[in-house]
Design a protein around this motif. Structure first.
Motif, PDB file in Angstrom:
ATOM      1  N   ILE A 178      35.309 -49.972  54.723  1.00 18.90           N
ATOM      2  CA  ILE A 178      35.767 -48.746  55.404  1.00 18.90           C
ATOM      3  C   ILE A 178      36.989 -49.062  56.262  1.00 18.90           C
ATOM      4  CG2 ILE A 178      35.125 -46.945  57.069  1.00 18.90           C
ATOM      5  CD1 ILE A 178      32.198 -47.414  56.267  1.00 18.90           C
ATOM      6  N   TYR A 236      30.528 -37.691  55.105  1.00 15.94           N
ATOM      7  CA  TYR A 236      30.333 -38.747  54.103  1.00 15.94           C
ATOM      8  C   TYR A 236      28.936 -39.375  54.201  1.00 15.94           C
ATOM      9  CZ  TYR A 236      35.228 -38.852  52.640  1.00 15.94           C
ATOM     10  OH  TYR A 236      36.456 -38.529  52.118  1.00 15.94           O
ATOM     11  N   SER A 237      28.008 -38.710  54.927  1.00 13.61           N
ATOM     12  CA  SER A 237      26.706 -39.360  55.157  1.00 13.61           C
ATOM     13  C   SER A 237      25.997 -39.686  53.846  1.00 13.61           C
ATOM     14  CB  SER A 237      25.834 -38.534  56.089  1.00 13.61           C
ATOM     15  OG  SER A 237      25.658 -37.262  55.531  1.00 13.61           O
ATOM     16  N   LEU A 243      27.490 -42.867  52.541  1.00 19.43           N
ATOM     17  CA  LEU A 243      27.190 -43.990  53.434  1.00 19.43           C
ATOM     18  C   LEU A 243      25.740 -44.449  53.290  1.00 19.43           C
ATOM     19  CD1 LEU A 243      29.205 -42.726  56.527  1.00 19.43           C
ATOM     20  CD2 LEU A 243      29.722 -44.750  55.157  1.00 19.43           C
ATOM     21  N   VAL A 293      27.656 -51.602  53.655  1.00 24.52           N
ATOM     22  CA  VAL A 293      29.004 -51.782  54.206  1.00 24.52           C
ATOM     23  C   VAL A 293      29.260 -53.264  54.442  1.00 24.52           C
ATOM     24  CG1 VAL A 293      30.592 -51.163  56.059  1.00 24.52           C
ATOM     25  CG2 VAL A 293      28.905 -49.503  55.263  1.00 24.52           C
ATOM     26  N   LEU A 345      28.443 -45.013  62.461  1.00 22.65           N
ATOM     27  CA  LEU A 345      28.416 -45.579  61.098  1.00 22.65           C
ATOM     28  C   LEU A 345      27.135 -46.384  60.882  1.00 22.65           C
ATOM     29  CD1 LEU A 345      32.114 -46.739  60.710  1.00 22.65           C
ATOM     30  CD2 LEU A 345      30.952 -45.067  59.267  1.00 22.65           C
ATOM     31  N   ALA A 404      24.759 -45.878  57.717  1.00 18.10           N
ATOM     32  CA  ALA A 404      24.926 -46.790  56.564  1.00 18.10           C
ATOM     33  C   ALA A 404      24.142 -48.072  56.764  1.00 18.10           C
ATOM     34  CB  ALA A 404      26.406 -47.121  56.396  1.00 18.10           C
TER      35      ALA A 404
END
Ligand code: SF4
Length: 389
Positions: free
Chosen positions: A12, A56-57, A60, A65, A90, A94
């Motif tokens: 990201i 964008y959940s 994610l 990540v 985040l 994620a």
């Protein structure tokens, strides 16, 4: 036993478009932080980022990540709590890899102990800081707000805070810069021993104050030969300090290559968040609007701020894998390309290979194709050969 679900690796990038002031050569999307702070504009921007992340959940939640890179602009020009909250959001959505690399770009003169505490608390484990040159007059000429002393103070503060993985940025080809300036920068690297160095040649970007000065003739740049001499000196001088080149513009001590940037050079997926950020996911490339007003407006309407989207077909993806992979000193694996794109590389690029080998621009072993030093100097010429073939 619960079945293990394989999560897709994701990197990201988050763009923070604020700086203390604008450098004379800069054409990045960045605005003076003071102009936005007075009316709550910085906080509003981070609220928009929060909305974008929540949109964008779904992605994610399905991803692991492996790296986050917070760049700009100058992310350290804003209150540390904004950066902290961003990473916490985040993290709540994620799955972070155990070896996640979280990099923050900072500039000398913008760090405080309070900010560093926020960074540590949020899991930032890598800092990239702009030195550019150790010549204070040159720093002033290109509009940097800091001196070498400011850099040293910030560098020590970061180390005291316990962040060992430090990268510093250098520039060469600056107006009036000399070989002695490059030697001085290498000498300082030898003393500080950062884990990573990025070194970029100055590009005169149209519409910048430096470009105007250049057109008026009030500054002169090193000629091509001197600029290349500086580059070669950096490659050899940094190697003597144990910081080896691993990409055209990047150098590191063993095992400290930038995990995040390797994702770009290995042509893998990344999600860009924030104004003007670019993404590459599922054979699509898309970019966000570069206007803060539009970015916030679209998000306030519950829409993603994407203004350009393009499908990447197989031949374009192949070209990008070659071009980006050749930037790396380890080169590209021909077997991997053959398997991924179902091609016979040596047949498909027979003409290009013959030309490039004849000119001494590449080295080809059984499985690896890589640039020679001459090929590094003429890399764009090499890349074009694979486009035209
Ligand atoms: S600090 Fe970096 S992003 Fe900000 S104006 Fe200078 S070059 Fe541009």
């Amino acid at each position: 036993m619960p079945k293990q679900i394989k999560l897709n690796p994701l990197s990201i990038y988050i763009h923070i478009p604020f700086c203390v002031s604008k450098c004379a050569y800069c054409d990045f999307i960045s605005h003076r932080v003071g102009d936005f702070e007075i009316n709550g504009g910085v906080e509003a921007y981070f609220n928009s980022l929060k909305t974008e992340i929540s949109l964008y959940s779904g992605l994610l939640e399905k991803s692991k990540v492996r790296s986050i890179y917070i760049g700009g602009g100058t992310p350290s020009s804003v209150d540390g709590k904004f950066i902290h909250n961003l990473i916490m959001q985040l993290k709540s959505l994620a799955n972070f890899s155990d070896e996640i690399e979280i990099t923050l770009e900072v500039n000398p003169g913008t760090l405080t102990e309070e900010k560093l505490n926020h960074y540590i608390a949020s899991g930032i484990n890598r800092i990239s800081m702009g030195l550019q040159t150790t010549n204070d007059q040159l720093l002033h000429k290109i509009g940097r707000i800091h001196s070498t002393n400011d850099f040293m103070t910030s560098y020590e503060a970061i180390k005291r805070a316990g962040i060992e993985n430090l990268s510093l940025d250098l520039m060469f080809g600056l107006p009036g810069q000399t070989i002695k300036d490059i030697e001085n920068a290498i000498h300082l690297v030898g003393i500080l021993k950062p884990k990573h160095v990025s070194a970029y040649s100055l590009k005169i970007e149209e519409g910048t104050p430096l470009s105007e000065s250049y057109q008026k003739g009030s500054i002169t740049l090193p000629d091509e030969q001197l600029e290349r001499d500086m580059y070669h000196l950096l490659i050899n001088g940094l190697a003597e300090k144990g910081i080896m080149q691993y990409e055209l513009s990047n150098f590191s001590s063993a095992s400290f290559e930038s995990k995040h940037n390797l994702v770009y050079w290995e042509n893998e997926a990344y999600l860009g968040l924030g104004v003007s950020a670019h993404s590459k996911l599922n054979n699509e490339r898309f970019s966000n609007t570069s206007r803060i007003y539009d970015y916030s407006k679209l998000l306030s309407e519950g829409k993603l701020p994407i203004v350009e989207k393009e499908f990447i077909d197989t031949s374009e993806d192949l070209f990008e894998s070659i071009m980006l992979g050749l930037r790396l000193n380890k080169g590209v694996s021909i077997n991997k390309l053959n398997q991924k794109y179902n091609i016979d590389f040596n047949v498909k690029y027979a003409n290009a290979l013959e030309n490039l080998l004849k000119q001494g621009l590449v080295i080809l072993t059984e499985d690896i194709l890589k640039l020679t030093i001459k090929g590094m100097d003429l890399s764009n010429q090499v890349f074009l050969q694979f486009m035209e073939d």
